[in-house]
Scaffold this motif. Structure first.
Motif, PDB file in Angstrom:
ATOM      1  N   GLY A   1     -56.843 -33.694 -56.222  1.00 49.29           N
ATOM      2  CA  GLY A   1     -56.029 -33.989 -57.402  1.00 49.29           C
ATOM      3  C   GLY A   1     -55.010 -35.063 -57.101  1.00 49.29           C
ATOM      4  N   ILE A   2     -54.420 -35.632 -58.162  1.00 46.18           N
ATOM      5  CA  ILE A   2     -53.429 -36.688 -58.009  1.00 46.18           C
ATOM      6  C   ILE A   2     -52.261 -36.440 -58.962  1.00 46.18           C
ATOM      7  N   SER A   3     -51.179 -37.173 -58.723  1.00 45.60           N
ATOM      8  CA  SER A   3     -50.051 -37.184 -59.647  1.00 45.60           C
ATOM      9  C   SER A   3     -49.491 -38.592 -59.693  1.00 45.60           C
ATOM     10  N   SER A   4     -49.267 -39.097 -60.899  1.00 43.17           N
ATOM     11  CA  SER A   4     -48.696 -40.430 -61.061  1.00 43.17           C
ATOM     12  C   SER A   4     -47.659 -40.394 -62.169  1.00 43.17           C
ATOM     13  N   ALA A   5     -46.676 -41.251 -62.049  1.00 42.41           N
ATOM     14  CA  ALA A   5     -45.655 -41.434 -63.087  1.00 42.41           C
ATOM     15  C   ALA A   5     -45.024 -40.125 -63.547  1.00 42.41           C
ATOM     16  N   PRO A   6     -44.542 -39.284 -62.615  1.00 41.15           N
ATOM     17  CA  PRO A   6     -43.967 -37.996 -63.027  1.00 41.15           C
ATOM     18  C   PRO A   6     -42.708 -38.136 -63.882  1.00 41.15           C
ATOM     19  N   ASP A   7     -42.035 -39.259 -63.785  1.00 42.33           N
ATOM     20  CA  ASP A   7     -40.774 -39.440 -64.517  1.00 42.33           C
ATOM     21  C   ASP A   7     -40.968 -40.061 -65.892  1.00 42.33           C
ATOM     22  N   LEU A   8     -42.187 -40.422 -66.229  1.00 40.81           N
ATOM     23  CA  LEU A   8     -42.432 -41.065 -67.514  1.00 40.81           C
ATOM     24  C   LEU A   8     -42.809 -40.036 -68.577  1.00 40.81           C
ATOM     25  N   SER A   9     -42.254 -40.214 -69.773  1.00 42.91           N
ATOM     26  CA  SER A   9     -42.662 -39.375 -70.893  1.00 42.91           C
ATOM     27  C   SER A   9     -43.977 -39.904 -71.439  1.00 42.91           C
ATOM     28  N   ILE A  10     -44.651 -39.105 -72.253  1.00 40.07           N
ATOM     29  CA  ILE A  10     -46.003 -39.454 -72.682  1.00 40.07           C
ATOM     30  C   ILE A  10     -46.040 -40.758 -73.470  1.00 40.07           C
ATOM     31  N   GLU A  11     -44.976 -41.068 -74.209  1.00 41.08           N
ATOM     32  CA  GLU A  11     -44.978 -42.305 -74.986  1.00 41.08           C
ATOM     33  C   GLU A  11     -44.802 -43.537 -74.112  1.00 41.08           C
ATOM     34  N   GLN A  12     -44.433 -43.335 -72.846  1.00 46.27           N
ATOM     35  CA  GLN A  12     -44.250 -44.455 -71.923  1.00 46.27           C
ATOM     36  C   GLN A  12     -45.476 -44.703 -71.042  1.00 46.27           C
ATOM     37  N   VAL A  13     -46.441 -43.826 -71.103  1.00 44.89           N
ATOM     38  CA  VAL A  13     -47.600 -43.899 -70.213  1.00 44.89           C
ATOM     39  C   VAL A  13     -48.730 -44.669 -70.887  1.00 44.89           C
ATOM     40  N   ASP A  14     -49.353 -45.585 -70.128  1.00 41.43           N
ATOM     41  CA  ASP A  14     -50.477 -46.306 -70.723  1.00 41.43           C
ATOM     42  C   ASP A  14     -51.751 -45.469 -70.651  1.00 41.43           C
ATOM     43  N   ALA A  15     -52.696 -45.836 -71.482  1.00 33.36           N
ATOM     44  CA  ALA A  15     -53.918 -45.044 -71.622  1.00 33.36           C
ATOM     45  C   ALA A  15     -54.726 -44.999 -70.334  1.00 33.36           C
ATOM     46  N   ASN A  69     -59.264 -37.191 -62.716  1.00 35.00           N
ATOM     47  CA  ASN A  69     -59.075 -36.676 -61.361  1.00 35.00           C
ATOM     48  C   ASN A  69     -58.732 -35.193 -61.322  1.00 35.00           C
ATOM     49  N   ASN A  70     -57.908 -34.736 -62.256  1.00 35.19           N
ATOM     50  CA  ASN A  70     -57.358 -33.382 -62.173  1.00 35.19           C
ATOM     51  C   ASN A  70     -58.065 -32.355 -63.045  1.00 35.19           C
ATOM     52  N   ALA A  71     -58.832 -32.804 -64.028  1.00 39.09           N
ATOM     53  CA  ALA A  71     -59.480 -31.852 -64.936  1.00 39.09           C
ATOM     54  C   ALA A  71     -60.996 -32.038 -64.985  1.00 39.09           C
ATOM     55  N   LEU A  72     -61.442 -33.222 -65.394  1.00 40.67           N
ATOM     56  CA  LEU A  72     -62.882 -33.441 -65.556  1.00 40.67           C
ATOM     57  C   LEU A  72     -63.642 -33.311 -64.240  1.00 40.67           C
ATOM     58  N   SER A  73     -63.225 -34.056 -63.227  1.00 44.28           N
ATOM     59  CA  SER A  73     -63.983 -34.075 -61.972  1.00 44.28           C
ATOM     60  C   SER A  73     -64.002 -32.730 -61.252  1.00 44.28           C
TER      61      SER A  73
END
Length: 233
Positions: free
Chosen positions: A89-103, A112-116
């Motif tokens: 699993g991975i973690s990226s951009a923990p400090d960003l809210s959902i509206e700040q995250v790109d698709a 990485n964390n759900a589908l695979s």
């Protein structure tokens, strides 16, 4: 190689952190361990292998590449697993809210964390003995009920998705006697968890393995933490 009396665990994502700790813990308990890494370079897992007395096999697979997962299954098709533990699993951009995250970042983390992980479970569950245990590394942050502060928004969403997909998967397995676990390891000091974590790998991992041991054979699906307590969905 494993004997008829030696239990076997497949640990997916074992080059570092919790996955590496799991491989070491199962080896310390006398198990035969098959552990995967993503790249072809030497990792800390290879250092462990040197002193494992032939009980650690290292396989290479990127679980985001379906053809590699299918190829690994073909290589292991004659093996019998007591435990399948998907720790990748991975973690990226923990400090960003959902509206700040790109698709792209959102999609990458969800894959990485759900589908695979769930695709891996679906392909490999037939190698797990009928009274064996299938475990996916979730997180307390994947609990919707306990989300009262926000933060880690993509990571939370990906682990909540993992939980939902596992629940759907188990619901489809009519008559399956295997035990399925979603595991919250606690806030662990790893590259992902960061230096402020409240637990070391050496504290979390043995307790998780104890929980897996205690739950194996009970069947069905549970979302538990490293102490064996139920986590709210």
């Amino acid at each position: 190689m494993a004997t008829s009396k030696t239990r076997t665990a497949l640990i997916v994502g074992a080059s570092r952190g919790l996955g590496l700790g799991l491989a070491q813990e199962y080896l310390a308990r006398g198990w035969q361990v098959i552990a995967t890494v993503r790249g072809t370079g030497k990792t800390a897992l290879h250092d462990v292998q040197e002193n494992a007395g032939g009980r650690l096999e290292i396989e290479h697979v990127d679980i985001n590449e379906p053809e590699q997962v299918v190829a690994l299954h073909a290589r292991l098709r004659n093996r019998s697993l007591d435990v399948l533990f998907v720790s990748a699993g991975i973690s990226s951009a923990p400090d960003l809210s959902i509206e700040q995250v790109d698709a792209q970042a959102f999609t990458h983390e969800m894959i990485n964390n759900a589908l695979s992980p769930m695709r891996f479970v679906g392909i490999f569950h037939d190698l797990v003995q009928s009274k064996g245990c299938v475990v996916a590394m979730s997180s307390g942050l994947g609990s919707i009920a306990n989300n009262t502060e926000g933060g880690w928004e993509i990571y939370r969403a990906s682990k909540a998705s993992l939980n939902t997909l596992m629940r759907s998967y188990v619901a489809r397995q009519s008559g399956d006697t295997r035990t399925y676990l979603l595991m919250d390891p606690g806030w662990v000091r790893t590259d992902m968890g960061g230096p402020e974590g409240t637990l070391g790998v050496e504290e979390s991992v043995p307790r998780m393995v104890d929980v897996v041991e205690a739950e194996t054979g009970k069947g069905e699906l549970r979302f538990l933490n490293y102490r064996g307590a139920a986590v709210a969905w």
